[in-house]
Write a protein that holds these residues in place. Sequence first.
Motif, PDB file in Angstrom:
ATOM      1  N   MET A   1      -0.204   4.804   4.575  1.00 22.57           N
ATOM      2  CA  MET A   1      -0.958   5.881   5.222  1.00 22.57           C
ATOM      3  C   MET A   1      -1.628   6.739   4.155  1.00 22.57           C
ATOM      4  O   MET A   1      -0.958   7.337   3.315  1.00 22.57           O
ATOM      5  CB  MET A   1      -0.028   6.742   6.084  1.00 22.57           C
ATOM      6  N   THR A   2      -2.932   6.803   4.177  1.00 21.01           N
ATOM      7  CA  THR A   2      -3.680   7.611   3.225  1.00 21.01           C
ATOM      8  C   THR A   2      -3.640   9.077   3.644  1.00 21.01           C
ATOM      9  O   THR A   2      -3.301   9.392   4.798  1.00 21.01           O
ATOM     10  CB  THR A   2      -5.139   7.158   3.154  1.00 21.01           C
ATOM     11  N   PRO A   3      -3.994   9.994   2.750  1.00 22.67           N
ATOM     12  CA  PRO A   3      -4.064  11.407   3.148  1.00 22.67           C
ATOM     13  C   PRO A   3      -4.985  11.628   4.346  1.00 22.67           C
ATOM     14  O   PRO A   3      -4.700  12.473   5.201  1.00 22.67           O
ATOM     15  CB  PRO A   3      -4.602  12.081   1.877  1.00 22.67           C
ATOM     16  N   ALA A   4      -6.075  10.869   4.419  1.00 21.45           N
ATOM     17  CA  ALA A   4      -6.991  11.011   5.557  1.00 21.45           C
ATOM     18  C   ALA A   4      -6.311  10.567   6.847  1.00 21.45           C
ATOM     19  O   ALA A   4      -6.470  11.193   7.905  1.00 21.45           O
ATOM     20  CB  ALA A   4      -8.256  10.202   5.318  1.00 21.45           C
ATOM     21  N   ASP A   5      -5.543   9.468   6.762  1.00 20.07           N
ATOM     22  CA  ASP A   5      -4.809   9.000   7.939  1.00 20.07           C
ATOM     23  C   ASP A   5      -3.782  10.043   8.376  1.00 20.07           C
ATOM     24  O   ASP A   5      -3.609  10.299   9.577  1.00 20.07           O
ATOM     25  CB  ASP A   5      -4.091   7.680   7.631  1.00 20.07           C
ATOM     26  N   LEU A   6      -3.097  10.615   7.398  1.00 16.04           N
ATOM     27  CA  LEU A   6      -2.094  11.631   7.712  1.00 16.04           C
ATOM     28  C   LEU A   6      -2.739  12.859   8.341  1.00 16.04           C
ATOM     29  O   LEU A   6      -2.207  13.436   9.299  1.00 16.04           O
ATOM     30  CB  LEU A   6      -1.326  12.025   6.443  1.00 16.04           C
ATOM     31  N   ALA A   7      -3.888  13.263   7.816  1.00 16.25           N
ATOM     32  CA  ALA A   7      -4.599  14.413   8.382  1.00 16.25           C
ATOM     33  C   ALA A   7      -4.950  14.160   9.841  1.00 16.25           C
ATOM     34  O   ALA A   7      -4.808  15.057  10.695  1.00 16.25           O
ATOM     35  CB  ALA A   7      -5.860  14.702   7.569  1.00 16.25           C
ATOM     36  N   SER A   8      -5.387  12.950  10.149  1.00 16.29           N
ATOM     37  CA  SER A   8      -5.711  12.611  11.542  1.00 16.29           C
ATOM     38  C   SER A   8      -4.458  12.633  12.418  1.00 16.29           C
ATOM     39  O   SER A   8      -4.491  13.125  13.557  1.00 16.29           O
ATOM     40  CB  SER A   8      -6.360  11.221  11.603  1.00 16.29           C
ATOM     41  N   LEU A   9      -3.355  12.097  11.876  1.00 13.08           N
ATOM     42  CA  LEU A   9      -2.104  12.098  12.635  1.00 13.08           C
ATOM     43  C   LEU A   9      -1.648  13.524  12.925  1.00 13.08           C
ATOM     44  O   LEU A   9      -1.233  13.845  14.054  1.00 13.08           O
ATOM     45  CB  LEU A   9      -1.023  11.348  11.850  1.00 13.08           C
ATOM     46  N   ARG A 462       8.829   6.963  -9.163  1.00 12.22           N
ATOM     47  CA  ARG A 462       7.588   6.658  -9.884  1.00 12.22           C
ATOM     48  C   ARG A 462       6.651   5.800  -9.043  1.00 12.22           C
ATOM     49  O   ARG A 462       5.432   5.893  -9.173  1.00 12.22           O
ATOM     50  CB  ARG A 462       7.906   5.951 -11.210  1.00 12.22           C
ATOM     51  N   GLU A 463       7.221   4.958  -8.190  1.00 13.01           N
ATOM     52  CA  GLU A 463       6.384   4.189  -7.272  1.00 13.01           C
ATOM     53  C   GLU A 463       5.687   5.112  -6.284  1.00 13.01           C
ATOM     54  O   GLU A 463       4.491   4.960  -6.013  1.00 13.01           O
ATOM     55  CB  GLU A 463       7.256   3.173  -6.520  1.00 13.01           C
ATOM     56  N   GLY A 464       6.434   6.087  -5.773  1.00 14.15           N
ATOM     57  CA  GLY A 464       5.841   7.043  -4.843  1.00 14.15           C
ATOM     58  C   GLY A 464       4.742   7.858  -5.493  1.00 14.15           C
ATOM     59  O   GLY A 464       3.682   8.090  -4.892  1.00 14.15           O
ATOM     60  N   ASP A 465       4.985   8.297  -6.740  1.00 11.45           N
ATOM     61  CA  ASP A 465       3.956   9.056  -7.464  1.00 11.45           C
ATOM     62  C   ASP A 465       2.674   8.241  -7.590  1.00 11.45           C
ATOM     63  O   ASP A 465       1.566   8.751  -7.382  1.00 11.45           O
ATOM     64  CB  ASP A 465       4.460   9.419  -8.864  1.00 11.45           C
ATOM     65  N   LEU A 466       2.836   6.974  -7.929  1.00  8.78           N
ATOM     66  CA  LEU A 466       1.671   6.116  -8.142  1.00  8.78           C
ATOM     67  C   LEU A 466       0.932   5.858  -6.831  1.00  8.78           C
ATOM     68  O   LEU A 466      -0.303   5.929  -6.771  1.00  8.78           O
ATOM     69  CB  LEU A 466       2.103   4.800  -8.785  1.00  8.78           C
ATOM     70  N   ILE A 467       1.683   5.584  -5.771  1.00  9.49           N
ATOM     71  CA  ILE A 467       1.050   5.310  -4.479  1.00  9.49           C
ATOM     72  C   ILE A 467       0.275   6.528  -3.993  1.00  9.49           C
ATOM     73  O   ILE A 467      -0.864   6.412  -3.515  1.00  9.49           O
ATOM     74  CB  ILE A 467       2.105   4.900  -3.436  1.00  9.49           C
ATOM     75  N   ARG A 468       0.875   7.702  -4.111  1.00 10.72           N
ATOM     76  CA  ARG A 468       0.180   8.913  -3.640  1.00 10.72           C
ATOM     77  C   ARG A 468      -1.053   9.209  -4.485  1.00 10.72           C
ATOM     78  O   ARG A 468      -2.077   9.677  -3.972  1.00 10.72           O
ATOM     79  CB  ARG A 468       1.151  10.095  -3.632  1.00 10.72           C
ATOM     80  N   THR A 469      -0.974   8.923  -5.771  1.00 13.03           N
ATOM     81  CA  THR A 469      -2.155   9.110  -6.630  1.00 13.03           C
ATOM     82  C   THR A 469      -3.255   8.140  -6.230  1.00 13.03           C
ATOM     83  O   THR A 469      -4.433   8.518  -6.166  1.00 13.03           O
ATOM     84  CB  THR A 469      -1.775   8.917  -8.104  1.00 13.03           C
ATOM     85  N   LEU A 470      -2.896   6.909  -5.945  1.00 12.67           N
ATOM     86  CA  LEU A 470      -3.888   5.936  -5.473  1.00 12.67           C
ATOM     87  C   LEU A 470      -4.539   6.413  -4.176  1.00 12.67           C
ATOM     88  O   LEU A 470      -5.750   6.265  -3.978  1.00 12.67           O
ATOM     89  CB  LEU A 470      -3.217   4.581  -5.243  1.00 12.67           C
ATOM     90  N   GLY A 471      -3.736   6.992  -3.294  1.00 18.45           N
ATOM     91  CA  GLY A 471      -4.254   7.445  -2.011  1.00 18.45           C
ATOM     92  C   GLY A 471      -5.242   8.584  -2.114  1.00 18.45           C
ATOM     93  O   GLY A 471      -6.026   8.818  -1.180  1.00 18.45           O
ATOM     94  N   GLU A 472      -5.242   9.284  -3.247  1.00 15.01           N
ATOM     95  CA  GLU A 472      -6.141  10.428  -3.423  1.00 15.01           C
ATOM     96  C   GLU A 472      -7.558  10.012  -3.775  1.00 15.01           C
ATOM     97  O   GLU A 472      -8.484  10.833  -3.692  1.00 15.01           O
ATOM     98  CB  GLU A 472      -5.605  11.352  -4.528  1.00 15.01           C
ATOM     99  N   PHE A 473      -7.758   8.765  -4.173  1.00 15.02           N
ATOM    100  CA  PHE A 473      -9.060   8.366  -4.696  1.00 15.02           C
ATOM    101  C   PHE A 473     -10.222   8.633  -3.741  1.00 15.02           C
ATOM    102  O   PHE A 473     -11.253   9.196  -4.160  1.00 15.02           O
ATOM    103  CB  PHE A 473      -9.036   6.897  -5.122  1.00 15.02           C
ATOM    104  N   PRO A 474     -10.135   8.281  -2.460  1.00 15.51           N
ATOM    105  CA  PRO A 474     -11.265   8.589  -1.569  1.00 15.51           C
ATOM    106  C   PRO A 474     -11.598  10.073  -1.508  1.00 15.51           C
ATOM    107  O   PRO A 474     -12.777  10.448  -1.433  1.00 15.51           O
ATOM    108  CB  PRO A 474     -10.789   8.060  -0.206  1.00 15.51           C
ATOM    109  N   ASN A 475     -10.565  10.926  -1.548  1.00 15.80           N
ATOM    110  CA  ASN A 475     -10.814  12.372  -1.540  1.00 15.80           C
ATOM    111  C   ASN A 475     -11.521  12.825  -2.808  1.00 15.80           C
ATOM    112  O   ASN A 475     -12.369  13.724  -2.781  1.00 15.80           O
ATOM    113  CB  ASN A 475      -9.494  13.140  -1.399  1.00 15.80           C
TER     114      ASN A 475
END
Length: 550
Positions: A1-9, A462-475
């Motif tokens: 779930m990307t930040p955009a997906d979470l915002a919609s949810l 560290r996996e969570g940190d990396l995944i969340r950083t990846l999810g920020e790219f569209p923003n």
Amino acid sequence: MTPADLASLIRDTAAGVLSSRDLDISVLPDPVVVERPRNPEHGDYATNLALQVAKKVGTNPRELATWLAEALAEDPAIDEATIAGPGFLNIRLAAAAQGEIVAKILAAGEQYGHLDIYAGQRINLEFVSANPTGPIHLGGTRWAAVGDSLGRVLTAAGAQVTREYYFNDHGGQIDRFARSLVAAAQGEPTPEDGYGGDYIREIAQAVVEKQPTALDGTPEQVQETFRAEGVEMMFAHIKESLHEFGTDFDVYFHENSLFESGAVDKAVQTLKDNGNLYESDGAWWLRSTDFGDDKDRVVIKSDGDAAYIAGDIAYVADKIDRGHDLCIYMLGADHHGYVARLKAAAAALGYDADQVEVMIGQMVNLLRDGEAVRMSKRAGTVITLDDLVEAIGIDAARYSLIRSSVDSSLDIDLALWASQSSDNPVYYVQYGHARLCSIARKAAELGVTADNPDLSLLTHEREGDLIRTLGEFPNVVKAAAELREPHRIARYAEELAGVFHRFYDNCQILPKADEEAAPIHTARLALAAATRQTLANALGLVGVTAPERM
């Protein structure tokens, strides 16, 4: 779930919560703001939605946050939703939902980070536009890098971008350039107001070699020969330097064409007809103060010659009449007055002033051993694009110019940017990509693939940190496009590289020599592949190569 997906949810959940209590859902913002907390212990993401809308629906923020937390906790994508302070909502995603980001990146590939916020918009992006009287100096070089990157970012955001170079081949600077060439060809000193440097002598010699009779004829004929041939040669050099720098243009627009085609006369007549040009003291003035400028501007001088702004006015009209919805000008530090002037010109012609946008870039300084580098070998008085590339290479030159806001002046330490160390930002990012490629090659040798990964296994911090950083790219791409700040992409790439290196140091991606590949290795290899793709996409947006080996 990307930040955009979470915002919609969150928004959908909030709408349901408010509706169930007969409260007004029209107060909900779209999109809902979702941010990563500064302290990771507070959660993966946070929102202040309850603080934003509670008063508008007649309740208090903590109560609304409680309702939202209870409702969100029922969604399988949410592991935990807690309330903090006066009504902030902290959220932890379920591992499977967080892992969806990796799957989305791998599915999107090179398109990850691309948006449609400017879909259907035609944007004219004019940058560099250096006079064809000498090599491109550092200020123009900064725009060559930033402008090209901004064009890439706007394209990724959905816009149809026309990259344009305004070729100043009309006016006094061209006459001075021609006189300088003639003087060099005749072995005479550079005219007092002329141009110096080895490049003048080189071009003058090239003109004579091409046309052995170039110095024959009247002074006017000789100057015209050197003007025509010299400008063409100088501009060919400029275009070649820009191309080698990774910056190309869709349109090279000749200023002189505005006068030859009658576009200037047409624009002047339009302004006369609509009353926005008036005569005073024998000159014609634009009523630019009526449109926000600090003073009215002379368009036609008392001697009947067009002032420089006459070409600017015709050029604004030409750009908009070609169907561009927005015209972005990227100008140097000494052009602050052009912001109001160009907007006023557009408005006076009957266009929307907001169709014109002006960016101003600040100066660039080169440092060697802490001391300013002040002189070019060939240009004499200025440092050029070619000088910078020779000193640190194309990738380092582009990245060093892009990674800082153009609103501030920039110092480039040549020793730092030429170094192959983690202190060099471009080397650090490129090394991250090369390391990821090495992992992929090693995985192939071991027969380990990222096929059908169980991404819910990615639960390490560290996996969570990396995944969340990846999810920020569209923003990040969205902000870079909307704010015209491609440096955000470069800074993001550095952050992503750093987060990846920490992940690499803490999580065994591939099985050791005596191990069988396990599901966790497949999941981590997928995460590494998503990181490699995102890092490559970011480097692509700043026009810097993503090497597979270093």
